[in-house]
Each structure stands twice: as structure tokens, then as C-alpha cells.
Design an enzyme around this catalytic site. Structure first.
Site, PDB file in Angstrom:
ATOM      1  N   ARG A 105      68.951  59.482  39.460  1.00 23.36           N
ATOM      2  CA  ARG A 105      69.104  59.740  40.899  1.00 23.36           C
ATOM      3  C   ARG A 105      68.882  58.413  41.606  1.00 23.36           C
ATOM      4  O   ARG A 105      67.815  57.818  41.513  1.00 23.36           O
ATOM      5  CB  ARG A 105      68.077  60.776  41.369  1.00 23.36           C
ATOM      6  CG  ARG A 105      67.988  60.836  42.876  1.00 23.36           C
ATOM      7  CD  ARG A 105      67.216  62.019  43.380  1.00 23.36           C
ATOM      8  NE  ARG A 105      68.003  63.230  43.233  1.00 23.36           N
ATOM      9  CZ  ARG A 105      67.740  64.371  43.884  1.00 23.36           C
ATOM     10  NH1 ARG A 105      66.716  64.436  44.703  1.00 23.36           N
ATOM     11  NH2 ARG A 105      68.495  65.433  43.705  1.00 23.36           N
ATOM     12  N   HIS A 132      76.846  64.677  44.181  1.00 27.91           N
ATOM     13  CA  HIS A 132      75.725  65.441  43.604  1.00 27.91           C
ATOM     14  C   HIS A 132      76.329  66.539  42.720  1.00 27.91           C
ATOM     15  O   HIS A 132      76.272  67.723  43.043  1.00 27.91           O
ATOM     16  CB  HIS A 132      74.865  66.022  44.729  1.00 27.91           C
ATOM     17  CG  HIS A 132      73.530  66.523  44.301  1.00 27.91           C
ATOM     18  ND1 HIS A 132      73.058  66.422  43.005  1.00 27.91           N
ATOM     19  CD2 HIS A 132      72.534  67.145  45.003  1.00 27.91           C
ATOM     20  CE1 HIS A 132      71.837  66.948  42.947  1.00 27.91           C
ATOM     21  NE2 HIS A 132      71.511  67.400  44.134  1.00 27.91           N
ATOM     22  N   GLN A 135      74.347  69.821  41.440  1.00 27.77           N
ATOM     23  CA  GLN A 135      74.137  70.840  42.471  1.00 27.77           C
ATOM     24  C   GLN A 135      75.425  71.640  42.700  1.00 27.77           C
ATOM     25  O   GLN A 135      75.400  72.870  42.780  1.00 27.77           O
ATOM     26  CB  GLN A 135      73.691  70.186  43.788  1.00 27.77           C
ATOM     27  CG  GLN A 135      73.463  71.182  44.906  1.00 27.77           C
ATOM     28  CD  GLN A 135      72.246  72.062  44.687  1.00 27.77           C
ATOM     29  OE1 GLN A 135      71.143  71.563  44.476  1.00 27.77           O
ATOM     30  NE2 GLN A 135      72.414  73.380  44.738  1.00 27.77           N
ATOM     31  N   ASP A 228      74.109  71.374  54.539  1.00 26.57           N
ATOM     32  CA  ASP A 228      73.129  70.442  53.960  1.00 26.57           C
ATOM     33  C   ASP A 228      72.555  69.639  55.129  1.00 26.57           C
ATOM     34  O   ASP A 228      73.091  69.679  56.246  1.00 26.57           O
ATOM     35  CB  ASP A 228      73.851  69.537  52.932  1.00 26.57           C
ATOM     36  CG  ASP A 228      72.930  68.532  52.257  1.00 26.57           C
ATOM     37  OD1 ASP A 228      71.706  68.739  52.243  1.00 26.57           O
ATOM     38  OD2 ASP A 228      73.454  67.519  51.727  1.00 26.57           O
ATOM     39  N   CYS A 268      71.753  73.695  49.568  1.00 23.04           N
ATOM     40  CA  CYS A 268      71.212  73.082  48.347  1.00 23.04           C
ATOM     41  C   CYS A 268      69.706  72.858  48.423  1.00 23.04           C
ATOM     42  O   CYS A 268      69.072  72.681  47.383  1.00 23.04           O
ATOM     43  CB  CYS A 268      71.928  71.762  48.071  1.00 23.04           C
ATOM     44  SG  CYS A 268      71.810  70.583  49.438  1.00 23.04           S
ATOM     45  N   ARG A 296      69.821  75.692  39.215  1.00 24.59           N
ATOM     46  CA  ARG A 296      69.831  74.286  38.788  1.00 24.59           C
ATOM     47  C   ARG A 296      69.366  74.208  37.336  1.00 24.59           C
ATOM     48  O   ARG A 296      69.907  73.457  36.526  1.00 24.59           O
ATOM     49  CB  ARG A 296      68.903  73.436  39.675  1.00 24.59           C
ATOM     50  CG  ARG A 296      69.362  73.274  41.107  1.00 24.59           C
ATOM     51  CD  ARG A 296      70.632  72.464  41.229  1.00 24.59           C
ATOM     52  NE  ARG A 296      70.498  71.115  40.675  1.00 24.59           N
ATOM     53  CZ  ARG A 296      69.932  70.091  41.322  1.00 24.59           C
ATOM     54  NH1 ARG A 296      69.488  70.230  42.533  1.00 24.59           N
ATOM     55  NH2 ARG A 296      69.849  68.899  40.746  1.00 24.59           N
TER      56      ARG A 296
HETATM   57  N1  NVA Z   1      72.566  65.153  51.082  1.00 23.57           N
HETATM   58  C1  NVA Z   1      71.208  65.295  50.630  1.00 23.57           C
HETATM   59  C2  NVA Z   1      71.146  66.193  49.434  1.00 23.57           C
HETATM   60  C3  NVA Z   1      69.745  66.481  48.948  1.00 23.57           C
HETATM   61  C4  NVA Z   1      69.723  67.363  47.752  1.00 23.57           C
HETATM   62  C5  NVA Z   1      70.641  63.926  50.325  1.00 23.57           C
HETATM   63  O1  NVA Z   1      71.344  63.105  49.704  1.00 23.57           O
HETATM   64  O2  NVA Z   1      69.509  63.657  50.699  1.00 23.57           O
HETATM   65  N1   CP Z   2      68.903  70.102  45.901  1.00 25.15           N
HETATM   66  C1   CP Z   2      68.247  69.084  45.326  1.00 25.15           C
HETATM   67  O1   CP Z   2      68.815  68.231  44.652  1.00 25.15           O
HETATM   68  O2   CP Z   2      66.896  69.098  45.543  1.00 25.15           O
HETATM   69  P1   CP Z   2      65.840  67.943  45.189  1.00 25.15           P
HETATM   70  O3   CP Z   2      66.134  66.783  46.094  1.00 25.15           O
HETATM   71  O4   CP Z   2      64.511  68.570  45.460  1.00 25.15           O
HETATM   72  O5   CP Z   2      65.994  67.559  43.763  1.00 25.15           O
END
Ligand code: NVA
Ligand code: CP
Length: 309
Positions: A105, A132, A135, A228, A268, A296
Site C-alpha cells: 500500500r 484499489h 477492494q 468513498d 469501502c 475483504r
Molecule cells: N480513496 C480512499 C480509499 C480508502 C480505502 C483513499 O485512498 O484514502
Molecule cells: N477500505 C480499506 O481499504 O480500508 P483500510 O484503509 O482500513 O485498509
């Protein structure tokens, strides 16, 4: 065959590979619920590199690896030498000598691509600024549970920022023949290259991709409404400005009134109540939204089993 491959983007998968992941995820979920052991990755180790925060991703990958009979290592960039400037290409080659797979990540999508180029083990994208995929694949599984296995012809409307979730959902819908419409403020629409790629996939599966600015037009007759956060990780300093720009892009009862009567709402998580989603809408759809969070685990177990098995 997904064995030995990376999972960086849903666009790289065939429709059959997407279905293979979903089918195995349903199977592993049923096994887990029935208490049937499924140690597909016995003795294997997954490395989990996090350069951003996480609740769901971290816990579901780690628990998933344990349930598959393997183990997972949490590797924060604060502890790895990457944080002190060791090149990605060296880290990728070193970790490939110890691990059987790695999930990352991070911020720039090119970081995951470079890692995958130099790694000799499967690399899983656990969120970048662009995509992502884990997800969005999970969201297909959850949509199947709530709307039936055949998703073809359903409409998903995504309301809000044209971000990593929008991109991966668009790819996911296009692979399984779901129609996708997004509504974002001007200047916050999804990435044009991703839209072009998704349209190619949609043409193959017989579905449509619409990029709009009007949330009511996007939500019209939708079977699934999705949203989101307005400010993603890394955009914290833009939050207050974005709250003003995105104020008309909330999933609330007024927006739901133009969707299909049986429409479900997905998110999500983490959610910002009163921003992208109204509190009552979230709570009314909590069964779906927390199924998404649970799924997930099952979806990523399927991904790991297929790539690393
Ligand atoms: N768009 C959000 C998704 C979090 C799961 C982010 O990148 O922070
Ligand atoms: N939806 C998701 O990816 O959550 P986290 O940021 O908690 O991993």
C-alpha cells in the site's frame, strides 16, 4: 491461470480470471464459516508493506494468510530501509529471496509497478493513489451476495471524487458486464486513461461507462450506489476546500429517491458521515457495508491462494 502473476490492476485480468477469484472467494468463505480447514498456503509467507494507514487491509490480509496456513509480516515504511532511501528495485529483489508474495500500500502507482518489475514473487496492489483492486473485487463479491451471482446488466453509480476507488470499480464493472456511471465535480473526474481502458473492457462485456457531473443523472435507476471519502489519504490538507466543492455529492435519501427502489448503498470505509454519506443512509445499509468489510478477508484469501498457491 493466475499462479505466479501479480495483481496490480483489474484491467490486467481477464473476465474469466475475475470470475475465478470470485468463485474461489465464495468457496473459501463457505469453508471458513463451516470450520473446514483450507491450508492452501501452508508454510508460505506474505510480506505486507504499508506506506499509508489501514484497518481493513492490514487485518484482513494478515488473518487471511493465517487461515490459509501461512504467515504474514507487517512491514511499515517507518521500519524498512525504504524509509531511509533504499531503492525500491533493491528492496524488491531482497524481499523476493525471503517471501512467497508481497502486498504493498503506497502513494504513486509507479512504485508498485517498479516493485513488481524487479520482484520474482507475486505482488499485490493493496491501494495506490490510482487503484484499489482488492477492494473493488471484494465489492463484486458483495454485490453478488446481495444482488445475485449474475451481475450483468446491473447499474452501479459512483458519487464523489474520481479517485482510486472510482478507477478500480470502473474496471471491475467493465469486466463483469455491469454498467457504471460516476458523478464528480468538474475537475475531479476520474483519470482519462483509466476511463479509456475501462471503455475497451466494457465494449467487450457489453456494458457502459458514463462519466458525469450530475449526481442525480448518475444515480437514476441505479441498483448500487457507491461512494468513498472526498479527500483520500495524502490529500488531508485539501479536506476543508473539498468539503465545499463536494457538498452536493452526498449519498442521502434525496439521491436514493431516483435510484431503483431496491438499490443498495456501498462504501469501502472508512466513512465520513455527513460528508460523502448521510448517517441514516449508512446505518440503513450497514448490513451491506460491513459485509463489504468482511469480504475483504475472503476475496484476498482467494487472490493469495491463486497467485501464491
Ligand atoms: N480513496 C480512499 C480509499 C480508502 C480505502 C483513499 O485512498 O484514502
Ligand atoms: N477500505 C480499506 O481499504 O480500508 P483500510 O484503509 O482500513 O485498509
Amino acid at each position: 491461470m493466475l499462479k505466479g502473476k501479480d495483481l496490480l490492476s483489474i484491467h490486467d485480468l481477464t473476465s474469466d480470471e475475475v470470475m475465478e477469484i470470485l468463485n474461489l472467494a465464495h468457496e473459501l468463505k463457505a469453508k471458513q464459516k463451516a470450520g473446514i480447514e483450507h491450508h492452501i498456503l501452508k508454510g508460505k509467507t506474505l510480506g505486507m508493506i504499508f506506506e499509508k494507514s489501514s484497518t481493513r487491509t492490514r487485518v484482513s490480509f494478515e488473518v487471511g494468510m493465517y487461515q490459509l496456513g501461512g504467515q504474514a509480516l507487517f512491514l511499515s515504511n517507518r521500519d524498512l530501509q525504504i524509509g531511509r532511501g533504499e531503492p525500491i528495485k533493491d528492496t524488491a529483489r531482497v524481499l523476493s529471496r525471503y517471501l512467497d508474495g508481497v502486498m504493498i500500500r503506497t502513494f504513486g502507482h509507479e512504485i508498485v509497478e517498479e516493485f513488481a518489475q524487479y520482484a520474482s514473487i507475486p505482488v499485490i496492489n493493496a491501494l495506490t493513489d490510482l487503484l484499489h483492486p482488492c477492494q473493488a473485487l471484494t465489492d463484486l463479491l458483495t454485490a453478488q451476495e446481495h444482488k445475485g451471482k449474475d451481475l450483468k446488466g446491473l447499474k452501479m453509480a459512483y458519487i464523489g471524487d474520481g479517485n482510486n476507488m472510482t478507477h478500480s470499480l470502473m474496471y471491475a464493472c467493465a469486466k463483469v458486464g455491469m454498467n457504471f456511471a460516476s458523478a464528480s465535480p468538474k475537475g475531479y473526474e476520474p483519470n482519462a486513461q483509466v476511463v479509456a481502458n475501462a471503455k475497451l473492457d466494457a465494449a467487450q462485456s457489453g456494458s457502459t461507462i458514463e462519466i458525469l457531473n450530475d449526481p442525480f443523472e448518475a444515480a437514476k435507476d441505479a441498483d448500487i450506489l457507491y461512494t468513498d471519502v472526498w479527500a483520500s489519504m495524502g490529500q488531508e490538507s485539501e479536506h476543508d476546500e473539498r468539503v465545499k466543492i463536494f457538498k452536493d455529492y452526498q449519498i442521502n435519501n434525496e439521491l436514493l429517491s431516483v435510484a431503483d427502489k431496491r438499490a443498495i448503498v456501498m462504501h469501502c470505509l472508512p466513512a465520513h458521515r455527513g460528508e460523502e454519506i448521510a448517517e441514516d443512509v449508512l446505518e440503513k445499509n450497514a448490513n451491506v457495508i460491513f459485509d463489504e468489510a468482511e469480504n475483504r478477508l475472503h476475496t484476498q484469501k482467494a487472490i493469495m491462494a491463486l497467485l501464491m498457491g
